[in-house]
Motif scaffolding. Structure first.
Motif, PDB file in Angstrom:
ATOM      1  N   MET A   1       0.849  -1.176   0.000  1.00 14.47           N
ATOM      2  CA  MET A   1       0.000   0.000   0.000  1.00 14.47           C
ATOM      3  C   MET A   1       0.893   1.236   0.000  1.00 14.47           C
ATOM      4  SD  MET A   1      -2.938   0.805   2.707  1.00 14.47           S
ATOM      5  CE  MET A   1      -2.841   2.366   3.461  1.00 14.47           C
ATOM      6  N   ARG A   2       0.595   2.140  -0.892  1.00 15.70           N
ATOM      7  CA  ARG A   2       1.396   3.358  -1.046  1.00 15.70           C
ATOM      8  C   ARG A   2       0.536   4.563  -0.715  1.00 15.70           C
ATOM      9  NH1 ARG A   2       3.029   7.223  -4.746  1.00 15.70           N
ATOM     10  NH2 ARG A   2       5.263   7.555  -4.852  1.00 15.70           N
ATOM     11  N   LEU A   3       0.997   5.391   0.272  1.00 14.66           N
ATOM     12  CA  LEU A   3       0.261   6.611   0.617  1.00 14.66           C
ATOM     13  C   LEU A   3       0.784   7.768  -0.230  1.00 14.66           C
ATOM     14  CD1 LEU A   3       0.231   6.442   4.499  1.00 14.66           C
ATOM     15  CD2 LEU A   3      -1.658   5.982   2.973  1.00 14.66           C
ATOM     16  N   ASN A   4      -0.102   8.647  -0.594  1.00 12.96           N
ATOM     17  CA  ASN A   4       0.364   9.831  -1.313  1.00 12.96           C
ATOM     18  C   ASN A   4       0.945  10.838  -0.324  1.00 12.96           C
ATOM     19  OD1 ASN A   4      -1.944  10.720  -0.132  1.00 12.96           O
ATOM     20  ND2 ASN A   4      -3.036  11.193  -2.017  1.00 12.96           N
ATOM     21  N   ARG A   5       1.748  11.711  -0.812  1.00  8.03           N
ATOM     22  CA  ARG A   5       2.484  12.640   0.063  1.00  8.03           C
ATOM     23  C   ARG A   5       1.599  13.547   0.908  1.00  8.03           C
ATOM     24  NH1 ARG A   5       8.302  14.154  -2.180  1.00  8.03           N
ATOM     25  NH2 ARG A   5       8.778  12.128  -3.070  1.00  8.03           N
ATOM     26  N   PRO A   6       0.549  14.157   0.358  1.00  4.99           N
ATOM     27  CA  PRO A   6      -0.276  15.029   1.222  1.00  4.99           C
ATOM     28  C   PRO A   6      -0.916  14.265   2.391  1.00  4.99           C
ATOM     29  CG  PRO A   6      -0.752  15.479  -1.083  1.00  4.99           C
ATOM     30  CD  PRO A   6       0.133  14.268  -1.048  1.00  4.99           C
ATOM     31  N   ALA A   7      -1.360  13.048   2.158  1.00  7.12           N
ATOM     32  CA  ALA A   7      -1.983  12.269   3.232  1.00  7.12           C
ATOM     33  C   ALA A   7      -0.938  11.906   4.296  1.00  7.12           C
ATOM     34  CB  ALA A   7      -2.632  11.012   2.666  1.00  7.12           C
ATOM     35  N   LEU A   8       0.255  11.541   3.834  1.00  9.25           N
ATOM     36  CA  LEU A   8       1.325  11.207   4.768  1.00  9.25           C
ATOM     37  C   LEU A   8       1.729  12.430   5.591  1.00  9.25           C
ATOM     38  CD1 LEU A   8       3.359   9.119   5.779  1.00  9.25           C
ATOM     39  CD2 LEU A   8       4.871   9.823   3.926  1.00  9.25           C
TER      40      LEU A   8
END
Length: 76
Positions: A1-8
């Motif tokens: 699972m890969r989170l996008n930068r703004p969510a991280l």
């Protein structure tokens, strides 16, 4: 699972904000404990010696003053 930068970034920011209060309380407690230890130790030193310290007073002057006070307590 890969989170996008703004969510991280938002999740890390939220985590940091939630932990900030805990760190501030812990740091404040450490400062109060250290200050209490210093103040308590200073009071013990003054009580243990039982001698008054006058700023600018030499050892010889202090001994004379203490001797006069001792003689006065003796009633002579």
């Amino acid at each position: 699972m890969r989170l996008n930068r703004p969510a991280l970034a938002l999740s890390l920011l939220g985590l940091a904000a939630s932990l900030q209060g805990c760190l501030a309380v812990a740091a404040g407690g450490a400062v109060v404990d250290a200050t209490g230890a210093v103040v308590g130790t200073g009071a013990k030193v003054v009580v243990a010696t039982g001698k008054a310290v006058v700023p600018g007073e030499s050892r010889k002057d202090r001994e004379k003053r203490e001797f006069k006070a001792w003689k006065k307590r003796q009633g002579n």
